[in-house]
Design a protein around this motif. Structure first.
Motif, PDB file in Angstrom:
ATOM      1  N   PHE A  21      -4.865   3.823   5.833  1.00  0.00           N
ATOM      2  CA  PHE A  21      -3.852   4.721   6.379  1.00  0.00           C
ATOM      3  C   PHE A  21      -4.336   6.166   6.415  1.00  0.00           C
ATOM      4  CE2 PHE A  21      -1.535   0.882   5.989  1.00  0.00           C
ATOM      5  CZ  PHE A  21      -0.688   0.921   7.085  1.00  0.00           C
ATOM      6  N   ARG A  22      -5.231   6.550   5.521  1.00  0.00           N
ATOM      7  CA  ARG A  22      -5.877   7.869   5.658  1.00  0.00           C
ATOM      8  C   ARG A  22      -6.653   7.921   6.976  1.00  0.00           C
ATOM      9  NH1 ARG A  22      -7.647   7.285   0.251  1.00  0.00           N
ATOM     10  NH2 ARG A  22      -9.786   7.154   1.004  1.00  0.00           N
ATOM     11  N   HIS A  23      -7.390   6.854   7.252  1.00  0.00           N
ATOM     12  CA  HIS A  23      -8.178   6.749   8.484  1.00  0.00           C
ATOM     13  C   HIS A  23      -7.277   6.794   9.720  1.00  0.00           C
ATOM     14  CE1 HIS A  23     -11.550   5.198  10.990  1.00  0.00           C
ATOM     15  NE2 HIS A  23     -10.585   4.580  11.635  1.00  0.00           N
ATOM     16  N   LEU A  24      -6.240   5.981   9.731  1.00  0.00           N
ATOM     17  CA  LEU A  24      -5.339   5.904  10.881  1.00  0.00           C
ATOM     18  C   LEU A  24      -4.651   7.247  11.142  1.00  0.00           C
ATOM     19  CD1 LEU A  24      -3.714   2.447  10.061  1.00  0.00           C
ATOM     20  CD2 LEU A  24      -5.343   2.902  11.920  1.00  0.00           C
ATOM     21  N   LYS A  25      -4.149   7.876  10.086  1.00  0.00           N
ATOM     22  CA  LYS A  25      -3.429   9.146  10.237  1.00  0.00           C
ATOM     23  C   LYS A  25      -4.358  10.277  10.674  1.00  0.00           C
ATOM     24  CE  LYS A  25      -1.556   9.345   6.163  1.00  0.00           C
ATOM     25  NZ  LYS A  25      -0.703   9.735   5.029  1.00  0.00           N
ATOM     26  N   ALA A  26      -5.603  10.233  10.233  1.00  0.00           N
ATOM     27  CA  ALA A  26      -6.563  11.258  10.661  1.00  0.00           C
ATOM     28  C   ALA A  26      -6.907  11.098  12.134  1.00  0.00           C
ATOM     29  CB  ALA A  26      -7.834  11.176   9.808  1.00  0.00           C
TER      30      ALA A  26
ATOM     31  N   VAL B  76       0.841  -1.195   0.000  1.00  0.00           N
ATOM     32  CA  VAL B  76       0.000   0.000   0.000  1.00  0.00           C
ATOM     33  C   VAL B  76       0.876   1.244   0.000  1.00  0.00           C
ATOM     34  CG1 VAL B  76      -1.899  -1.110   1.265  1.00  0.00           C
ATOM     35  CG2 VAL B  76      -0.116   0.110   2.537  1.00  0.00           C
ATOM     36  N   LYS B  77       0.236   2.359  -0.331  1.00  0.00           N
ATOM     37  CA  LYS B  77       0.858   3.668  -0.154  1.00  0.00           C
ATOM     38  C   LYS B  77       0.305   4.232   1.147  1.00  0.00           C
ATOM     39  CE  LYS B  77       1.901   4.755  -4.887  1.00  0.00           C
ATOM     40  NZ  LYS B  77       1.782   5.718  -5.977  1.00  0.00           N
ATOM     41  N   VAL B  78       1.189   4.823   1.946  1.00  0.00           N
ATOM     42  CA  VAL B  78       0.775   5.375   3.233  1.00  0.00           C
ATOM     43  C   VAL B  78       0.799   6.902   3.250  1.00  0.00           C
ATOM     44  CG1 VAL B  78       1.459   3.288   4.488  1.00  0.00           C
ATOM     45  CG2 VAL B  78       3.096   5.181   4.241  1.00  0.00           C
ATOM     46  N   ASN B  79       1.352   7.499   2.208  1.00  0.00           N
ATOM     47  CA  ASN B  79       1.434   8.955   2.078  1.00  0.00           C
ATOM     48  C   ASN B  79       1.162   9.359   0.639  1.00  0.00           C
ATOM     49  OD1 ASN B  79       2.306   9.531   4.763  1.00  0.00           O
ATOM     50  ND2 ASN B  79       4.423   9.047   4.212  1.00  0.00           N
ATOM     51  N   GLY B  80       0.782  10.620   0.464  1.00  0.00           N
ATOM     52  CA  GLY B  80       0.662  11.202  -0.870  1.00  0.00           C
ATOM     53  C   GLY B  80      -0.529  10.696  -1.652  1.00  0.00           C
ATOM     54  N   PRO B  81      -0.510  11.005  -2.964  1.00  0.00           N
ATOM     55  CA  PRO B  81      -1.597  10.540  -3.831  1.00  0.00           C
ATOM     56  C   PRO B  81      -1.666   9.017  -3.801  1.00  0.00           C
ATOM     57  CG  PRO B  81      -0.198  12.121  -4.982  1.00  0.00           C
ATOM     58  CD  PRO B  81       0.492  11.780  -3.690  1.00  0.00           C
TER      59      PRO B  81
ATOM     60  N   TRP C 112       2.346  16.837  15.482  1.00  0.00           N
ATOM     61  CA  TRP C 112       0.988  16.827  14.916  1.00  0.00           C
ATOM     62  C   TRP C 112       0.950  16.634  13.403  1.00  0.00           C
ATOM     63  CZ3 TRP C 112      -2.901  15.853  17.961  1.00  0.00           C
ATOM     64  CH2 TRP C 112      -2.729  16.090  19.315  1.00  0.00           C
ATOM     65  N   THR C 113       1.990  16.057  12.840  1.00  0.00           N
ATOM     66  CA  THR C 113       1.976  15.798  11.405  1.00  0.00           C
ATOM     67  C   THR C 113       1.145  14.558  11.115  1.00  0.00           C
ATOM     68  OG1 THR C 113       3.970  14.457  11.553  1.00  0.00           O
ATOM     69  CG2 THR C 113       4.267  16.802  11.040  1.00  0.00           C
ATOM     70  N   LYS C 114       0.542  14.539   9.952  1.00  0.00           N
ATOM     71  CA  LYS C 114      -0.201  13.352   9.527  1.00  0.00           C
ATOM     72  C   LYS C 114       0.713  12.354   8.828  1.00  0.00           C
ATOM     73  CE  LYS C 114      -4.951  14.918   8.964  1.00  0.00           C
ATOM     74  NZ  LYS C 114      -6.063  15.014   8.029  1.00  0.00           N
ATOM     75  N   ALA C 115       1.676  12.856   8.071  1.00  0.00           N
ATOM     76  CA  ALA C 115       2.509  11.987   7.243  1.00  0.00           C
ATOM     77  C   ALA C 115       3.237  10.932   8.080  1.00  0.00           C
ATOM     78  CB  ALA C 115       3.526  12.808   6.469  1.00  0.00           C
TER      79      ALA C 115
ATOM     80  N   ARG D 204      -0.376   5.954  18.285  1.00  0.00           N
ATOM     81  CA  ARG D 204       0.503   5.870  17.121  1.00  0.00           C
ATOM     82  C   ARG D 204       1.933   5.873  17.641  1.00  0.00           C
ATOM     83  NH1 ARG D 204       0.299   9.949  11.919  1.00  0.00           N
ATOM     84  NH2 ARG D 204       2.400   9.561  11.133  1.00  0.00           N
ATOM     85  N   TYR D 205       2.738   4.956  17.120  1.00  0.00           N
ATOM     86  CA  TYR D 205       4.119   4.824  17.561  1.00  0.00           C
ATOM     87  C   TYR D 205       5.039   4.950  16.352  1.00  0.00           C
ATOM     88  CZ  TYR D 205       1.764   2.753  21.571  1.00  0.00           C
ATOM     89  OH  TYR D 205       0.937   2.531  22.640  1.00  0.00           O
ATOM     90  N   GLY D 206       6.107   5.674  16.516  1.00  0.00           N
ATOM     91  CA  GLY D 206       7.067   5.865  15.437  1.00  0.00           C
ATOM     92  C   GLY D 206       7.908   4.632  15.175  1.00  0.00           C
ATOM     93  N   THR D 207       8.647   4.728  14.123  1.00  0.00           N
ATOM     94  CA  THR D 207       9.515   3.655  13.655  1.00  0.00           C
ATOM     95  C   THR D 207      10.453   3.130  14.725  1.00  0.00           C
ATOM     96  OG1 THR D 207       9.443   4.584  11.451  1.00  0.00           O
ATOM     97  CG2 THR D 207      11.312   3.184  11.941  1.00  0.00           C
ATOM     98  N   SER D 208      11.020   4.023  15.507  1.00  0.00           N
ATOM     99  CA  SER D 208      12.040   3.600  16.477  1.00  0.00           C
ATOM    100  C   SER D 208      11.451   2.942  17.722  1.00  0.00           C
ATOM    101  CB  SER D 208      12.921   4.785  16.869  1.00  0.00           C
ATOM    102  OG  SER D 208      12.139   5.787  17.472  1.00  0.00           O
ATOM    103  N   THR D 209      10.128   2.970  17.883  1.00  0.00           N
ATOM    104  CA  THR D 209       9.516   2.291  19.024  1.00  0.00           C
ATOM    105  C   THR D 209       9.498   0.792  18.752  1.00  0.00           C
ATOM    106  OG1 THR D 209       8.125   4.206  19.495  1.00  0.00           O
ATOM    107  CG2 THR D 209       7.470   2.107  20.483  1.00  0.00           C
ATOM    108  N   LYS D 210      10.249   0.069  19.533  1.00  0.00           N
ATOM    109  CA  LYS D 210      10.340  -1.379  19.343  1.00  0.00           C
ATOM    110  C   LYS D 210       9.043  -2.045  19.804  1.00  0.00           C
ATOM    111  CE  LYS D 210      15.305  -1.499  19.685  1.00  0.00           C
ATOM    112  NZ  LYS D 210      16.483  -1.990  20.388  1.00  0.00           N
ATOM    113  N   PRO D 211       8.644  -3.118  19.130  1.00  0.00           N
ATOM    114  CA  PRO D 211       7.395  -3.801  19.487  1.00  0.00           C
ATOM    115  C   PRO D 211       7.277  -4.148  20.968  1.00  0.00           C
ATOM    116  CG  PRO D 211       8.184  -4.632  17.402  1.00  0.00           C
ATOM    117  CD  PRO D 211       9.263  -3.729  17.943  1.00  0.00           C
ATOM    118  N   GLU D 212       8.368  -4.567  21.596  1.00  0.00           N
ATOM    119  CA  GLU D 212       8.288  -4.964  23.011  1.00  0.00           C
ATOM    120  C   GLU D 212       7.905  -3.806  23.929  1.00  0.00           C
ATOM    121  OE1 GLU D 212      12.763  -4.820  21.884  1.00  0.00           O
ATOM    122  OE2 GLU D 212      10.905  -5.507  20.961  1.00  0.00           O
TER     123      GLU D 212
END
Length: 162
Positions: A109-114, A98-103, A121-124, A143-151
């Motif tokens: 992912f539109r739903h999750l980011k909204a 899937v695409k998670v950003n842009g057109p 406070w960025t959506k991207a 919402r957790y960023g990339t660097s947040t490890k699953p554990e």
């Protein structure tokens, strides 16, 4: 909160089977944009560990491959499935790229980011392995960023499963 019901959003399984998230109604969901050639790819192991630990209590990890960040998911569905199962023993559900950003951003992912904005406070979505935690009633609670490890999500998951 976005107007769409998360369970009605169309998704396509990695094997090409169309569907929605309706089978996961009543589950705690962790929705993640994943990639096979990323510095964070080893998080697949932690995601699988969470899935195995909590799946019998109504928890599911949903992986959505994404090729938008430095083309780190170039494989076709068969290659992605093979890599994930062979390298990390992944058994949680995987879906089509899937695409998670842009057109062309996928509706999910539109739903999750909204519902949950990111840093400042960025959506991207900034990179692969961004994680969205969804409660049993379909509310996007974190919402957790990339660097947040699953554990690091254990406490939040256990709270939602209680």
């Amino acid at each position: 909160m976005p107007d769409d019901n998360i369970y009605d959003i169309p998704v396509t399984a990695l094997d090409g089977t169309p569907g929605t998230l309706a089978p996961y109604r009543g589950h705690v969901m962790l929705v993640v944009n994943v990639a096979s050639k990323c510095g964070f790819t080893p998080q697949y192991a932690g995601l699988e560990e969470l899935y195995r630990r909590y799946k019998d209590r109504g928890f599911v990890v949903l992986g959505f491959p994404c090729n938008q960040f430095l083309w780190q998911e170039r494989g076709d569905p068969g290659e992605i499935a093979g890599f994930c199962s062979t390298t990390y023993g992944v058994t949680f559900p995987l879906f089509e790229k899937v695409k998670v950003n842009g057109p062309g951003t996928h509706q999910l992912f539109r739903h999750l980011k909204a519902a949950r904005r990111g840093l400042l406070w960025t959506k991207a979505i900034k990179w692969n392995f961004t994680k969205f935690l969804v409660s049993r009633d379909g509310e996007v609670v974190a919402r957790y960023g990339t660097s947040t490890k699953p554990e690091k999500l254990v406490g939040a998951i256990e709270k939602l499963l209680a």
